[in-house]
Design a protein around this motif. Structure first.
Motif, PDB file in Angstrom:
ATOM      1  N   VAL A 171      71.751  51.022-120.190  1.00  0.00           N
ATOM      2  CA  VAL A 171      71.053  52.302-120.188  1.00  0.00           C
ATOM      3  C   VAL A 171      69.815  52.228-121.093  1.00  0.00           C
ATOM      4  CG1 VAL A 171      73.167  53.597-119.777  1.00  0.00           C
ATOM      5  CG2 VAL A 171      72.373  53.270-122.115  1.00  0.00           C
ATOM      6  N   ASP A 216      70.725  50.261-115.437  1.00  0.00           N
ATOM      7  CA  ASP A 216      71.465  51.003-114.415  1.00  0.00           C
ATOM      8  C   ASP A 216      71.061  52.475-114.411  1.00  0.00           C
ATOM      9  OD1 ASP A 216      73.367  48.888-113.481  1.00  0.00           O
ATOM     10  OD2 ASP A 216      73.886  48.911-115.606  1.00  0.00           O
ATOM     11  N   VAL A 217      70.834  53.028-115.606  1.00  0.00           N
ATOM     12  CA  VAL A 217      70.486  54.449-115.739  1.00  0.00           C
ATOM     13  C   VAL A 217      69.467  54.620-116.857  1.00  0.00           C
ATOM     14  CG1 VAL A 217      71.317  56.802-116.167  1.00  0.00           C
ATOM     15  CG2 VAL A 217      72.801  55.172-115.004  1.00  0.00           C
ATOM     16  N   THR A 271      67.477  52.231-110.188  1.00  0.00           N
ATOM     17  CA  THR A 271      67.815  52.791-111.495  1.00  0.00           C
ATOM     18  C   THR A 271      68.129  54.273-111.370  1.00  0.00           C
ATOM     19  OG1 THR A 271      66.452  51.199-112.718  1.00  0.00           O
ATOM     20  CG2 THR A 271      66.941  53.277-113.824  1.00  0.00           C
ATOM     21  N   GLY A 272      69.314  54.671-111.791  1.00  0.00           N
ATOM     22  CA  GLY A 272      69.652  56.080-111.795  1.00  0.00           C
ATOM     23  C   GLY A 272      68.878  56.809-112.883  1.00  0.00           C
ATOM     24  N   LEU A 290      69.058  60.227-115.385  1.00  0.00           N
ATOM     25  CA  LEU A 290      69.775  61.376-115.922  1.00  0.00           C
ATOM     26  C   LEU A 290      68.833  62.138-116.847  1.00  0.00           C
ATOM     27  CD1 LEU A 290      72.349  63.037-116.328  1.00  0.00           C
ATOM     28  CD2 LEU A 290      72.982  61.478-118.170  1.00  0.00           C
ATOM     29  N   GLY A 313      71.941  59.061-107.125  1.00  0.00           N
ATOM     30  CA  GLY A 313      71.841  58.529-108.471  1.00  0.00           C
ATOM     31  C   GLY A 313      70.954  59.342-109.376  1.00  0.00           C
ATOM     32  N   LEU A 372      77.160  59.781-116.784  1.00  0.00           N
ATOM     33  CA  LEU A 372      76.368  58.560-116.652  1.00  0.00           C
ATOM     34  C   LEU A 372      76.957  57.633-115.587  1.00  0.00           C
ATOM     35  CD1 LEU A 372      75.423  57.408-120.282  1.00  0.00           C
ATOM     36  CD2 LEU A 372      73.855  57.981-118.421  1.00  0.00           C
ATOM     37  N   VAL A 420      76.188  58.896-112.060  1.00  0.00           N
ATOM     38  CA  VAL A 420      74.798  58.639-111.695  1.00  0.00           C
ATOM     39  C   VAL A 420      74.597  57.152-111.374  1.00  0.00           C
ATOM     40  CG1 VAL A 420      72.419  58.628-112.556  1.00  0.00           C
ATOM     41  CG2 VAL A 420      73.880  60.614-112.951  1.00  0.00           C
ATOM     42  N   ALA A 421      75.162  56.277-112.198  1.00  0.00           N
ATOM     43  CA  ALA A 421      75.050  54.841-111.950  1.00  0.00           C
ATOM     44  C   ALA A 421      75.681  54.441-110.622  1.00  0.00           C
ATOM     45  CB  ALA A 421      75.698  54.056-113.085  1.00  0.00           C
TER      46      ALA A 421
END
Length: 216
Positions: free
Chosen positions: A3, A47-48, A77-78, A80, A101, A120, A123-124
């Protein structure tokens, strides 16, 4: 899970990174502004990305505009959004187009690290994680555009809970109804939104994005 944390408030940024590290996440980088965020994502492929809305230089909507660019340029890539504020117009753009995502949580409404970690992860995994208040405001904006006219009040409730990332079992528990009743509501929502069965798409995500992210 890798992240990136982007927030101009150094104590929040460093504190969140420490909490995530203790929870088992790999913090790939920290960013204080939108330009640094975009550079880090390109360099590290997380990933996020956790993104605040208001960042330098104007402290208005730089974070959301950076999030939109991330969705366009780095679809793997997610994103948030983690903020004190709700901004409906850019949020609708962030959610539109069938992209999965994505999440939007309010800083003062996250109860604990476990809840944040679960968001998280959703979303990932290509799902959604939206605060109920964000859902409510986006629904109101969508209703003003006439976007919810085909759904019954109960179907809107179900769709709102889907937007929060709830499973059918979670929705049934929240509404105090049977799992079969929820399945019927979900099937009706898919039908009204013109989302036939298709193994290549996540219809739950598409249903949420169709309504919360429908362009003005």
């Amino acid at each position: 899970m890798r992240v990136i944390v982007a927030d101009d408030a150094v104590l929040l940024r460093e504190g969140l990174a420490r909490l995530l590290g203790e929870a088992g996440f790999e913090v790939a980088g920290l960013a204080a502004d939108a330009a640094e965020l975009l550079a880090l994502v390109e360099k590290t492929s997380p990933d996020v990305a956790i993104v605040d809305i208001r960042m330098p230089p104007t402290h208005t909507d730089e974070g959301l505009r950076a999030a939109l660019k991330l969705r366009s340029d780095f679809p793997g890539t997610g994103v948030l959004v983690f903020s004190q504020y709700i901004e409906t117009s850019y949020s609708a753009q962030l959610l539109e187009g069938g992209a999965a995502g994505v999440g939007y949580l309010l800083k003062d409404r996250v109860a604990n690290v476990a809840e944040f970690s679960a968001a998280l992860q959703r979303v990932a995994d290509g799902g959604t994680a939206l605060d109920p208040e964000v859902v409510s405001q986006l629904f109101r904006a969508s209703r003003r555009r006439g976007g919810l006219s085909t759904l019954t009040p109960r179907e809107r409730q179900v769709l709102a809970l889907m937007a929060e990332g709830r499973s059918n079992a979670g929705i049934a528990a929240e509404l105090v109804v049977s799992g079969g009743a929820v399945e019927k509501h979900v099937a009706s929502i898919f039908t009204k939104l013109g989302l036939p069965p298709d193994e290549s798409d996540n219809r739950r995500v598409l249903a949420v994005l169709r309504y919360l992210g429908s362009p003005a």
